[in-house]
Design an enzyme around this catalytic site. Sequence first.
Site, PDB file in Angstrom:
ATOM      1  N   HIS A 190       2.872 -13.184  -5.454  1.00  0.00           N
ATOM      2  CA  HIS A 190       1.663 -13.229  -4.630  1.00  0.00           C
ATOM      3  C   HIS A 190       0.933 -14.571  -4.706  1.00  0.00           C
ATOM      4  O   HIS A 190      -0.301 -14.612  -4.720  1.00  0.00           O
ATOM      5  CB  HIS A 190       0.725 -12.098  -5.062  1.00  0.00           C
ATOM      6  CG  HIS A 190      -0.204 -11.607  -3.997  1.00  0.00           C
ATOM      7  ND1 HIS A 190      -1.353 -12.274  -3.647  1.00  0.00           N
ATOM      8  CD2 HIS A 190      -0.165 -10.506  -3.206  1.00  0.00           C
ATOM      9  CE1 HIS A 190      -1.998 -11.604  -2.705  1.00  0.00           C
ATOM     10  NE2 HIS A 190      -1.286 -10.519  -2.417  1.00  0.00           N
ATOM     11  N   HIS A 225      -0.741  -2.540  -4.739  1.00  0.00           N
ATOM     12  CA  HIS A 225      -0.230  -3.508  -5.728  1.00  0.00           C
ATOM     13  C   HIS A 225      -0.227  -2.993  -7.170  1.00  0.00           C
ATOM     14  O   HIS A 225      -0.546  -3.734  -8.104  1.00  0.00           O
ATOM     15  CB  HIS A 225      -1.023  -4.797  -5.662  1.00  0.00           C
ATOM     16  CG  HIS A 225      -0.814  -5.611  -4.416  1.00  0.00           C
ATOM     17  ND1 HIS A 225       0.343  -5.562  -3.676  1.00  0.00           N
ATOM     18  CD2 HIS A 225      -1.625  -6.518  -3.789  1.00  0.00           C
ATOM     19  CE1 HIS A 225       0.238  -6.386  -2.648  1.00  0.00           C
ATOM     20  NE2 HIS A 225      -0.939  -6.985  -2.695  1.00  0.00           N
ATOM     21  N   ASP A 277      -1.829  -9.407   8.094  1.00  0.00           N
ATOM     22  CA  ASP A 277      -1.568  -8.697   6.844  1.00  0.00           C
ATOM     23  C   ASP A 277      -0.540  -7.621   7.193  1.00  0.00           C
ATOM     24  O   ASP A 277      -0.825  -6.422   7.150  1.00  0.00           O
ATOM     25  CB  ASP A 277      -2.849  -8.080   6.274  1.00  0.00           C
ATOM     26  CG  ASP A 277      -2.667  -7.591   4.836  1.00  0.00           C
ATOM     27  OD1 ASP A 277      -1.548  -7.753   4.300  1.00  0.00           O
ATOM     28  OD2 ASP A 277      -3.625  -7.047   4.262  1.00  0.00           O
ATOM     29  N   GLN A 293       5.628  -9.273   3.546  1.00  0.00           N
ATOM     30  CA  GLN A 293       4.237  -9.106   3.948  1.00  0.00           C
ATOM     31  C   GLN A 293       3.639 -10.497   4.098  1.00  0.00           C
ATOM     32  O   GLN A 293       3.486 -11.240   3.128  1.00  0.00           O
ATOM     33  CB  GLN A 293       3.464  -8.302   2.902  1.00  0.00           C
ATOM     34  CG  GLN A 293       2.077  -7.872   3.345  1.00  0.00           C
ATOM     35  CD  GLN A 293       2.089  -6.595   4.161  1.00  0.00           C
ATOM     36  OE1 GLN A 293       3.133  -5.959   4.319  1.00  0.00           O
ATOM     37  NE2 GLN A 293       0.947  -6.205   4.686  1.00  0.00           N
ATOM     38  N   TYR A 313      -0.834 -17.660  -3.200  1.00  0.00           N
ATOM     39  CA  TYR A 313      -1.429 -18.120  -1.946  1.00  0.00           C
ATOM     40  C   TYR A 313      -1.069 -19.592  -1.792  1.00  0.00           C
ATOM     41  O   TYR A 313      -1.472 -20.431  -2.595  1.00  0.00           O
ATOM     42  CB  TYR A 313      -2.949 -17.999  -1.979  1.00  0.00           C
ATOM     43  CG  TYR A 313      -3.503 -16.595  -1.944  1.00  0.00           C
ATOM     44  CD1 TYR A 313      -3.969 -16.042  -0.756  1.00  0.00           C
ATOM     45  CD2 TYR A 313      -3.589 -15.826  -3.103  1.00  0.00           C
ATOM     46  CE1 TYR A 313      -4.512 -14.763  -0.721  1.00  0.00           C
ATOM     47  CE2 TYR A 313      -4.123 -14.550  -3.078  1.00  0.00           C
ATOM     48  CZ  TYR A 313      -4.583 -14.027  -1.888  1.00  0.00           C
ATOM     49  OH  TYR A 313      -5.114 -12.761  -1.864  1.00  0.00           O
ATOM     50  N   GLU A 343       5.037 -12.244   0.756  1.00  0.00           N
ATOM     51  CA  GLU A 343       5.380 -11.285  -0.291  1.00  0.00           C
ATOM     52  C   GLU A 343       6.677 -10.561   0.083  1.00  0.00           C
ATOM     53  O   GLU A 343       6.662  -9.582   0.837  1.00  0.00           O
ATOM     54  CB  GLU A 343       4.238 -10.293  -0.476  1.00  0.00           C
ATOM     55  CG  GLU A 343       2.899 -10.954  -0.780  1.00  0.00           C
ATOM     56  CD  GLU A 343       1.724 -10.074  -0.423  1.00  0.00           C
ATOM     57  OE1 GLU A 343       1.719  -8.888  -0.810  1.00  0.00           O
ATOM     58  OE2 GLU A 343       0.813 -10.567   0.276  1.00  0.00           O
ATOM     59  N   ARG A 362       0.819  -1.213   0.000  1.00  0.00           N
ATOM     60  CA  ARG A 362       0.000   0.000   0.000  1.00  0.00           C
ATOM     61  C   ARG A 362       0.856   1.267   0.000  1.00  0.00           C
ATOM     62  O   ARG A 362       1.911   1.317   0.625  1.00  0.00           O
ATOM     63  CB  ARG A 362      -0.921  -0.002   1.224  1.00  0.00           C
ATOM     64  CG  ARG A 362      -1.912  -1.160   1.190  1.00  0.00           C
ATOM     65  CD  ARG A 362      -2.715  -1.292   2.472  1.00  0.00           C
ATOM     66  NE  ARG A 362      -3.714  -2.350   2.323  1.00  0.00           N
ATOM     67  CZ  ARG A 362      -3.485  -3.636   2.594  1.00  0.00           C
ATOM     68  NH1 ARG A 362      -2.295  -4.025   3.047  1.00  0.00           N
ATOM     69  NH2 ARG A 362      -4.430  -4.536   2.407  1.00  0.00           N
TER      70      ARG A 362
END
Length: 370
Positions: A178, A107, A250, A307, A180, A335, A82
């Site tokens: 990114h 992003h 997060d 992250q 998951y 991340e 962000r």
Amino acid sequence: MAKITKKAFGELKNGRLITLYTLENSCGMKLSVMDYGARVQSLIVPDREGKCIDVALGYEDLKGYEADDKYFGAIVGRSAGRIAFGDLPIDDKTYVLECNEGRNHLHGGSLGGYDKKVWTAEEKAGALTLCYMSPAGEGGYPGDLKMTVTYALSEKNEVVVSYEAEANGDTICNPSHHTYFNLEGFRSGSVLDQKIRIFAEKYTPTDNELIPDGRILLVEGTPLDFREMKEIGARIDAPFSQMRWAGGYDHNFVLDRTPAEEEAKELGLGEDAACPVDYTKLHKLAHVYAEKTGVYMRAYTTQPGVQFYSGNHLDGVLSGKAGAAFAPRAGFTLEAQVFPDAVHHANFPQSILRPGKEWRAQTVFAFGLA
């Protein structure tokens, strides 16, 4: 050297044809990457019973990825994370970025983000290299920026993600990967019983919009203390403001830069001549373990932060692979990146890229059994 095969993966709404490339080693591990968003569509690893399981969340077809707003498997950028109010100051100039998460930028934006771009793919010596030229003004960023991402798969079950970039004007460069992960398989449900260790004594706390406030604090005494292996879900709902605001994890962790070389040597990593990795330039990021499958993932990086996101805002979509519904906390991301909103905090590492300079980074996800 990994074997590479490719197949058509579908057609975008604009008519562009997308290709899915699969890298496979002799151990049965497979990594599938598409040229849309440079995304990992599947990552198949052996479990303790010798079965092959896919540990990457994703979609069955291209339509899912084209509609996706969760960044499944994507390279995100120009700047991961962000940036407050979409405000980008570089020297004495300020640029306005697209605000795609409320009043903040995330992003790379929904219009200019790398996750929605078609990359140029090329097979090189058993690796897959993808390039994208981001023009000045895309997403509000200054300067043309050429980004190259290379995916390689070693005979030691290392997934190597290498980045190179150069720009023709002052800009920022902070991409990340990114995927998951769910080490019990993408259809297994929650990751809360999987254990993680993050090699970080400190983190960057945020406000209630998940924007770092500029402080760097110790994880000790907080639910963010993963200096030893702990279940992801052990303290995820703790009555702690950082956890409430994010709905779980997060958060950016400040990596200790613990050298990776000795551990890599003990595990025999970096020994594939066809996929060389110089672990003297990497430091430990995290260890993750799933007891049910025995799958153990070790992550290493050159980046200063990571992250850790526990998939808090996955929404149970039914269009996942094999009809899987990815409910909240069905996957986690690691991340590796420069800290979010660094442009507003002089005490953070910075991601400014000047013309004539080449930027490089690397992250490795090494899989094994325990």
